[in-house]
Design an enzyme around this catalytic site. Structure first.
Site, PDB file in Angstrom:
ATOM      1  CG  ASP A  16     -29.097 -31.104 -42.314  1.00  0.00           C
ATOM      2  OD1 ASP A  16     -28.394 -31.595 -43.208  1.00  0.00           O
ATOM      3  OD2 ASP A  16     -29.862 -30.154 -42.502  1.00  0.00           O
ATOM      4  NE  ARG A  96     -38.550 -25.931 -33.144  1.00  0.00           N
ATOM      5  CZ  ARG A  96     -38.770 -26.960 -33.937  1.00  0.00           C
ATOM      6  NH1 ARG A  96     -39.349 -28.049 -33.449  1.00  0.00           N
ATOM      7  NH2 ARG A  96     -38.406 -26.935 -35.199  1.00  0.00           N
ATOM      8  CG  ASP A 125     -37.097 -23.509 -34.718  1.00  0.00           C
ATOM      9  OD1 ASP A 125     -38.079 -22.998 -34.159  1.00  0.00           O
ATOM     10  OD2 ASP A 125     -37.181 -24.375 -35.601  1.00  0.00           O
ATOM     11  CB  SER A 179     -36.479 -26.680 -44.792  1.00  0.00           C
ATOM     12  OG  SER A 179     -37.073 -25.444 -44.449  1.00  0.00           O
TER      13      SER A 179
END
Length: 404
Positions: A16, A96, A125, A179
């Protein structure tokens, strides 16, 4: 955005982000700098370098941030006993702001105009990355390809990859069954086979822990030492924050500790179902709470407990660098000045149970709680006046009701 000359991309090296890398080059005609963070996700990072080099990238950053991650982000959060919606230990959320911080630093070091991330337009996110980035650099430009490009399906992405000679592994050609996001604190799994919250997750989803029923029949005993609210020793051995968490992860994994199946409220408005594994973090949370029970004043502890949900929301929503989180952190850190001592735990088939705690800063008094002769340390007759004063308003209300 048309004047962008250089972009720093948060780059895993997987399919990705490799597609995003090429898309940035094609769409913006810009130079791309890649940044790969080692947060203890347990993956080989050399492929990220090789794939970036294959794409013609000249400036490649691969940074080991494990100690900073645990010491400067996870540990402060653990001092708060932070749990989002009472369950989630915020493993993805807390990673993050560190990634964004490093993206901004690299942008400044390389003279980049913008940063880019691979978060989708449906998740939390994107919010976390961008709120942190804007807090650190209000003028930074941010590219979020999933909100910009025209790809409608996995097939479109694969076709773009093949057109631009991006290698597509066989296991990436179909839809992934779910995922995964992972770091030293946890792994999270969501989507596809996990989307029905009424279906038990398949065994293959779990990656960080063995099933509790398969854990050893003999319990494991450990002792964690704390200083100012942080875990510093394991069975008497002084360890760095990242090493401590890694060791506790191994212990938690082997005893089936730290699994959570949660339907949560995303910041963007929808509910989602996630499977979280936080073995070491679960053990740390139980131990830290036990240490506080011995060393924190009652009202200080209760105030801290009232603030915890708000603190957890701020971390979950992406406001790590916001002034309100920093204000709460200052209060929390003040509360931890005397949270030191050791906690003994029994790890057994999915549970971490406190079996002992001691501290030189303990507020627990044998003289006060004993059922034997307390030698005048507590006069039980004093309780009568205490009760009558606290009952005064209740009696007044009761008399009013009786009159009515």
């Amino acid at each position: 955005m048309s004047d962008i000359k250089k972009v720093v991309l948060a780059y895993s090296g997987g399919l990705d982000t490799s597609i995003i890398l090429k898309w940035l080059q094609v769409t913006y005609g810009c130079e791309v700098v890649t940044f790969t963070a080692d947060l203890g996700q347990g993956e080989e990072l050399d492929p990220a370098r090789r794939n970036a080099e294959r794409a013609g990238i000249k400036e490649i950053y691969i940074d080991d941030l494990r100690e900073e991650f645990v010491g400067d982000f996870v540990y402060p959060m653990m001092r708060a006993n932070a749990l989002y919606e009472g369950v989630y230990l915020l493993g993805t959320s807390i990673a993050r702001p560190l990634i964004s911080k490093r993206l901004i630093e690299i942008a400044h070091e390389t003279g980049a105009d913008a940063i880019a991330h691979g978060a989708t337009g449906k998740g939390n996110d994107q919010v976390r990355f961008e709120l942190a980035a804007y807090a650190l650099d209000p003028d930074i430009k941010i590219i979020a390809p999933w909100r910009e490009w025209d790809f409608k399906s996995r097939t479109d992405l694969i076709e773009f990859a093949e057109k631009h000679q991006i290698q597509v592994p066989k296991d990436k050609r179909g839809e992934a069954p779910f995922s995964v996001d992972a770091n030293l604190l946890h792994s999270s799994s969501e989507g596809k086979v996990l989307e029905d919250p009424n279906e038990e997750p398949p065994a293959y989803v779990f990656q960080r822990t063995i099933a509790p029923e398969e854990a050893p029949d003999t319990p494991t005993y450990i002792e964690i030492g704390f200083e100012k609210g942080d875990a510093v020793t394991l069975d008497g051995e002084k360890l760095s924050p990242a090493t401590m968490l890694a060791r506790l992860n191994d212990l938690g994994r082997d005893n089936g500790i730290g699994r959570v199946d949660l339907v949560e409220n995303r910041f963007v408005g929808m509910k989602s179902r996630g499977i979280y594994e936080t073995p070491g973090g679960t053990i740390l949370t139980v131990a830290h709470r036990a240490m506080e029970s011995l060393t924190l004043d009652r009202e200080a502890m209760h105030l801290k407990d009232q603030l915890m949900p708000r603190y957890s929301e701020l971390v979950y929503y992406g406001f790590w660098f916001a002034p309100e989180r920093e204000m709460l952190q200052a209060l929390i850190d003040k509360s931890q000045e005397h949270v030191e001592g050791t906690v003994r735990l029994k790890l057994y088939k999915g549970s971490a149970v406190v079996v002992g705690r001691r501290s030189d800063k303990s507020l627990y008094s044998d003289e006060l709680v004993t059922f034997e002769d307390d030698r005048g340390a507590y006069d039980q007759k004093d309780a009568e006046g205490f009760i009558r004063l606290n009952a005064l308003r209740l009696r007044t209300l009761a008399m009013r009701r009786r009159k009515g």
